[in-house]
Design a protein around this motif. Structure first.
Motif, PDB file in Angstrom:
ATOM      1  N   GLN A  65       0.827  -1.212   0.000  1.00 34.89           N
ATOM      2  CA  GLN A  65       0.000   0.000   0.000  1.00 34.89           C
ATOM      3  C   GLN A  65       0.859   1.259   0.000  1.00 34.89           C
ATOM      4  O   GLN A  65       0.482   2.285  -0.584  1.00 34.89           O
ATOM      5  CB  GLN A  65      -0.920  -0.003   1.215  1.00 34.89           C
ATOM      6  N   ARG A  66       2.042   1.170   0.621  1.00 32.55           N
ATOM      7  CA  ARG A  66       2.927   2.333   0.753  1.00 32.55           C
ATOM      8  C   ARG A  66       4.091   2.300  -0.222  1.00 32.55           C
ATOM      9  O   ARG A  66       4.945   3.190  -0.199  1.00 32.55           O
ATOM     10  CB  ARG A  66       3.444   2.410   2.197  1.00 32.55           C
ATOM     11  N   GLY A  67       4.158   1.292  -1.064  1.00 32.62           N
ATOM     12  CA  GLY A  67       5.233   1.206  -2.047  1.00 32.62           C
ATOM     13  C   GLY A  67       6.594   0.909  -1.449  1.00 32.62           C
ATOM     14  O   GLY A  67       7.624   1.290  -2.019  1.00 32.62           O
ATOM     15  N   LEU A  68       6.622   0.222  -0.305  1.00 35.78           N
ATOM     16  CA  LEU A  68       7.881  -0.118   0.363  1.00 35.78           C
ATOM     17  C   LEU A  68       8.269  -1.560   0.058  1.00 35.78           C
ATOM     18  O   LEU A  68       7.405  -2.442   0.018  1.00 35.78           O
ATOM     19  CB  LEU A  68       7.755   0.070   1.875  1.00 35.78           C
ATOM     20  N   LYS A  69       9.570  -1.794  -0.131  1.00 36.00           N
ATOM     21  CA  LYS A  69      10.074  -3.136  -0.396  1.00 36.00           C
ATOM     22  C   LYS A  69      10.785  -3.682   0.838  1.00 36.00           C
ATOM     23  O   LYS A  69      11.464  -2.953   1.561  1.00 36.00           O
ATOM     24  CB  LYS A  69      11.035  -3.135  -1.581  1.00 36.00           C
ATOM     25  N   ALA A  70      10.617  -4.993   1.051  1.00 34.68           N
ATOM     26  CA  ALA A  70      11.164  -5.622   2.254  1.00 34.68           C
ATOM     27  C   ALA A  70      11.738  -6.992   1.915  1.00 34.68           C
ATOM     28  O   ALA A  70      11.596  -7.490   0.794  1.00 34.68           O
ATOM     29  CB  ALA A  70      10.078  -5.750   3.320  1.00 34.68           C
ATOM     30  N   SER A  71      12.378  -7.586   2.911  1.00 29.41           N
ATOM     31  CA  SER A  71      12.986  -8.915   2.776  1.00 29.41           C
ATOM     32  C   SER A  71      12.274  -9.891   3.714  1.00 29.41           C
ATOM     33  O   SER A  71      12.052  -9.584   4.884  1.00 29.41           O
ATOM     34  CB  SER A  71      14.479  -8.856   3.127  1.00 29.41           C
ATOM     35  N   PHE A  72      11.940 -11.063   3.184  1.00 27.64           N
ATOM     36  CA  PHE A  72      11.244 -12.092   3.953  1.00 27.64           C
ATOM     37  C   PHE A  72      12.140 -13.323   4.032  1.00 27.64           C
ATOM     38  O   PHE A  72      12.423 -13.957   3.009  1.00 27.64           O
ATOM     39  CB  PHE A  72       9.912 -12.431   3.298  1.00 27.64           C
ATOM     40  N   TYR A  73      12.580 -13.642   5.255  1.00 24.70           N
ATOM     41  CA  TYR A  73      13.497 -14.766   5.465  1.00 24.70           C
ATOM     42  C   TYR A  73      12.666 -15.990   5.830  1.00 24.70           C
ATOM     43  O   TYR A  73      12.156 -16.110   6.939  1.00 24.70           O
ATOM     44  CB  TYR A  73      14.536 -14.403   6.525  1.00 24.70           C
ATOM     45  N   VAL A  74      12.534 -16.892   4.860  1.00 22.19           N
ATOM     46  CA  VAL A  74      11.550 -17.966   4.949  1.00 22.19           C
ATOM     47  C   VAL A  74      12.167 -19.267   5.463  1.00 22.19           C
ATOM     48  O   VAL A  74      13.345 -19.552   5.249  1.00 22.19           O
ATOM     49  CB  VAL A  74      10.885 -18.211   3.577  1.00 22.19           C
ATOM     50  N   VAL A  75      11.325 -20.034   6.144  1.00 26.27           N
ATOM     51  CA  VAL A  75      11.675 -21.383   6.597  1.00 26.27           C
ATOM     52  C   VAL A  75      10.762 -22.344   5.848  1.00 26.27           C
ATOM     53  O   VAL A  75       9.542 -22.334   6.057  1.00 26.27           O
ATOM     54  CB  VAL A  75      11.477 -21.532   8.120  1.00 26.27           C
ATOM     55  N   PRO A  76      11.300 -23.187   4.976  1.00 25.25           N
ATOM     56  CA  PRO A  76      10.454 -24.075   4.171  1.00 25.25           C
ATOM     57  C   PRO A  76       9.559 -25.005   4.980  1.00 25.25           C
ATOM     58  O   PRO A  76       8.525 -25.446   4.478  1.00 25.25           O
ATOM     59  CB  PRO A  76      11.472 -24.867   3.341  1.00 25.25           C
ATOM     60  N   LEU A  77       9.931 -25.323   6.220  1.00 23.54           N
ATOM     61  CA  LEU A  77       9.090 -26.187   7.039  1.00 23.54           C
ATOM     62  C   LEU A  77       7.888 -25.456   7.637  1.00 23.54           C
ATOM     63  O   LEU A  77       6.995 -26.091   8.198  1.00 23.54           O
ATOM     64  CB  LEU A  77       9.906 -26.819   8.172  1.00 23.54           C
ATOM     65  N   SER A  78       7.859 -24.139   7.531  1.00 28.07           N
ATOM     66  CA  SER A  78       6.720 -23.378   8.044  1.00 28.07           C
ATOM     67  C   SER A  78       5.445 -23.789   7.312  1.00 28.07           C
ATOM     68  O   SER A  78       5.411 -23.920   6.094  1.00 28.07           O
ATOM     69  CB  SER A  78       6.969 -21.878   7.842  1.00 28.07           C
ATOM     70  N   GLN A  79       4.364 -23.992   8.079  1.00 29.53           N
ATOM     71  CA  GLN A  79       3.081 -24.320   7.469  1.00 29.53           C
ATOM     72  C   GLN A  79       2.637 -23.213   6.512  1.00 29.53           C
ATOM     73  O   GLN A  79       2.061 -23.484   5.453  1.00 29.53           O
ATOM     74  CB  GLN A  79       2.026 -24.539   8.555  1.00 29.53           C
ATOM     75  N   ALA A  80       2.892 -21.973   6.891  1.00 29.86           N
ATOM     76  CA  ALA A  80       2.497 -20.851   6.036  1.00 29.86           C
ATOM     77  C   ALA A  80       3.269 -20.853   4.725  1.00 29.86           C
ATOM     78  O   ALA A  80       2.759 -20.379   3.700  1.00 29.86           O
ATOM     79  CB  ALA A  80       2.717 -19.529   6.769  1.00 29.86           C
ATOM     80  N   PHE A  81       4.484 -21.374   4.733  1.00 29.90           N
ATOM     81  CA  PHE A  81       5.251 -21.455   3.499  1.00 29.90           C
ATOM     82  C   PHE A  81       4.753 -22.610   2.631  1.00 29.90           C
ATOM     83  O   PHE A  81       4.490 -22.448   1.438  1.00 29.90           O
ATOM     84  CB  PHE A  81       6.740 -21.625   3.810  1.00 29.90           C
TER      85      PHE A  81
END
Length: 262
Positions: A65-81
């Motif tokens: 919404q604000r046009g900001l870019k970020a970094s997402f450090y993911v864990v493949p075992l996460s259910q959300a992933f």
């Protein structure tokens, strides 16, 4: 039992990798030539660890919404992933970074407050070579999803020492940057949890002039764990937007690429 659990985790991680290869189009990438902005701007790296549902549901819409870019450090075992891999793929297409947080999120159980670390995922018992393999496979997974050849790492729990040495030292050449490993005269890090926007802003504003990068490392936004409320998160993002003359907000990868050119 620990070896069986580790093997099961590896099989699950392998299935996620195959799914990523199926969903990925490999037709997009990060900015190829990021430059440090003119003037005396301080870089702000917004990052979100552990691949949590609240990040997709709350943090990502607020950023976009604000046009900001970020970094997402993911864990493949996460259910959300595992359950929302198409959304993580789309996130990367939108210009955000998917970062390496290892495959299994191993942390040192010997440290205070670490009762939650499973025995089979205890970094104190994990050899360096096993961690090298884990981080390398995680990078392969990320490339399958985002098409990128350049990635960054945030070590889980900020831990670096494995059973027989420092695994981050063994893998650092795979990355353009390792969050938390920067020169302390160049960068500082805050990991907000149950604090308000004013406290995060105060941390940033009190930094001396030699600090050119502030890492703001979130986990849950309005849910999950180590939570910052959606309202306080939004207030902080609004502050960054209102002060673009002072701050350059971008992915950690782009910031590190630009820093290497300075």
């Amino acid at each position: 039992m620990a070896m069986r659990a580790y093997a099961n985790s590896f099989l699950i991680g392998s299935s996620v990798l195959l799914a990523a290869l199926t969903f990925s189009t490999l037709t997009f990438g990060a900015e190829t030539n990021p430059q440090w902005p003119q003037g005396n701007k301080v870089a702000i790296s917004l990052s979100y660890d552990d691949a949590l549902n609240s990040q997709l549901d709350n943090a990502l819409p607020a950023l976009n919404q604000r046009g900001l870019k970020a970094s997402f450090y993911v864990v493949p075992l996460s259910q959300a992933f595992k359950n929302r891999i198409e959304e993580w793929t789309l996130l990367a297409k939108q210009g955000h970074e998917l970062g390496n947080h290892t495959l299994f999120h191993a942390c040192r159980k010997s440290q205070p407050g670490r009762d939650w670390v499973p025995v089979h995922n205890n970094l104190d018992n994990r050899p360096v070579l096993a961690m090298v393999d884990e981080v390398t496979v995680a990078n392969t997974l990320l490339r399958a999803i985002d098409g990128e050849t350049v990635h960054t790492l945030t070590p889980p729990c900020y831990d670096q020492m494995a059973k027989d040495g420092n695994y981050v030292e063994a893998v650092k050449d795979q990355f353009i940057g390792v969050k938390g490993n920067e020169d302390p005269n160049f960068a500082k890090l805050i990991a907000p949890s149950d604090i308000n926007a004013e406290q995060i802003i105060a941390f940033i504003e009190k930094q001396p002039k030699n600090i050119k990068l502030v890492n703001v490392l979130f986990h849950g936004i309005g849910g999950d764990h180590l939570v910052v409320t959606t309202a306080e998160h939004a207030k902080f993002l609004d502050y960054l937007v209102a002060n673009q003359d002072k701050y350059w907000v971008d992915t950690y990868r782009n910031i590190m690429l630009a820093q290497h050119k300075r």
